[in-house]
Write a protein that holds these residues in place. Structure first.
Motif, PDB file in Angstrom:
ATOM      1  N   UNK A 113      23.688  34.621  38.416  1.00 19.34           N
ATOM      2  CA  UNK A 113      24.695  34.725  39.461  1.00 19.34           C
ATOM      3  C   UNK A 113      26.017  34.087  39.093  1.00 19.34           C
ATOM      4  N   UNK A 114      26.103  33.418  37.951  1.00 22.99           N
ATOM      5  CA  UNK A 114      27.341  32.750  37.562  1.00 22.99           C
ATOM      6  C   UNK A 114      28.449  33.769  37.307  1.00 22.99           C
ATOM      7  N   UNK A 115      28.101  34.929  36.766  1.00 27.52           N
ATOM      8  CA  UNK A 115      29.117  35.949  36.517  1.00 27.52           C
ATOM      9  C   UNK A 115      29.719  36.454  37.825  1.00 27.52           C
ATOM     10  N   UNK A 116      28.903  36.572  38.873  1.00 29.32           N
ATOM     11  CA  UNK A 116      29.435  36.994  40.171  1.00 29.32           C
ATOM     12  C   UNK A 116      30.357  35.930  40.750  1.00 29.32           C
ATOM     13  N   UNK A 117      30.001  34.664  40.555  1.00 31.97           N
ATOM     14  CA  UNK A 117      30.845  33.580  41.038  1.00 31.97           C
ATOM     15  C   UNK A 117      32.177  33.574  40.301  1.00 31.97           C
ATOM     16  N   UNK A 119      33.608  36.140  38.880  1.00 27.17           N
ATOM     17  CA  UNK A 119      34.347  37.325  39.330  1.00 27.17           C
ATOM     18  C   UNK A 119      34.993  37.065  40.687  1.00 27.17           C
ATOM     19  N   UNK A 120      34.230  36.467  41.617  1.00 22.08           N
ATOM     20  CA  UNK A 120      34.773  36.173  42.940  1.00 22.08           C
ATOM     21  C   UNK A 120      35.925  35.181  42.840  1.00 22.08           C
ATOM     22  N   UNK A 121      35.801  34.184  41.962  1.00 26.42           N
ATOM     23  CA  UNK A 121      36.882  33.222  41.780  1.00 26.42           C
ATOM     24  C   UNK A 121      38.135  33.924  41.271  1.00 26.42           C
ATOM     25  N   UNK A 122      37.961  34.869  40.343  1.00 28.34           N
ATOM     26  CA  UNK A 122      39.106  35.618  39.830  1.00 28.34           C
ATOM     27  C   UNK A 122      39.767  36.469  40.894  1.00 28.34           C
ATOM     28  N   UNK A 124      39.730  35.938  44.148  1.00 27.77           N
ATOM     29  CA  UNK A 124      40.398  35.056  45.106  1.00 27.77           C
ATOM     30  C   UNK A 124      41.696  34.512  44.522  1.00 27.77           C
ATOM     31  N   UNK A 125      41.697  34.132  43.249  1.00 30.22           N
ATOM     32  CA  UNK A 125      42.932  33.617  42.647  1.00 30.22           C
ATOM     33  C   UNK A 125      43.979  34.715  42.542  1.00 30.22           C
ATOM     34  N   UNK A 126      43.574  35.956  42.273  1.00 28.39           N
ATOM     35  CA  UNK A 126      44.529  37.072  42.245  1.00 28.39           C
ATOM     36  C   UNK A 126      45.148  37.292  43.618  1.00 28.39           C
ATOM     37  N   UNK A 127      44.294  37.267  44.652  1.00 25.62           N
ATOM     38  CA  UNK A 127      44.817  37.448  46.012  1.00 25.62           C
ATOM     39  C   UNK A 127      45.738  36.303  46.404  1.00 25.62           C
TER      40      UNK A 127
END
Length: 151
Positions: A113-117, A119-122, A124-127
């Protein structure tokens, strides 16, 4: 002998030879008698268990009725205590699992699940970057359109 690989296609000689039934009539009769004996034995055993359960319930019913003012609250309290212990144990197991996952993630072991985390961090930072850029655009637009009037 050369190494021959099997293609695994349906209908090869290996597949057709495996499924051939070599049972003789006497062997089939023995199988049937064995299955019938086991089935009848199990049916008799289930009947005896059903009869014993019914007799036990008939005998225990007056005792259950007499002691129900004590047994029902006691059962309720025991149920609540057991469910509380199970819930607290489950929360403890979940906490240990979460801390283990966090430790593995921080240590760089890449848990499930680290890859999903990441990806989600990326995302959120883009937004957040987009919102910041839009805020700057609106701030510069707002400074350029104001005529100096105050409310």
């Amino acid at each position: 002998m050369p190494d021959q690989t099997r293609t695994g296609t349906y209908g090869s000689s290996y597949d057709t030879n495996v499924n051939v039934n070599h049972d003789t009539p006497s062997r089939q009769t023995i199988k049937f008698l064995t299955a019938a004996t086991i089935g009848v034995s199990l049916m008799l055993l289930s009947g005896l268990v059903l009869t014993g359960t019914a007799i036990g319930l008939i005998i225990a019913t007056p005792l259950l009725v007499l002691f129900s003012p004590i047994l029902v609250p006691a059962a309720f309290v025991l149920f609540l205590a057991a469910s509380g212990f199970l819930f607290s144990g489950g929360c403890g197991v979940a906490a240990v699992a979460a801390l283990s996952w966090i430790y593995n993630y921080v240590a760089g072991k890449h848990p499930v699940g680290a890859d999903k985390l990441d990806y989600a961090r990326g995302v959120i930072s883009d937004k957040a970057r987009d919102v910041k850029d839009r805020a700057k655009d609106y701030a510069s637009y707002g400074q350029g359109t104001t005529t100096g009037s105050t409310y």
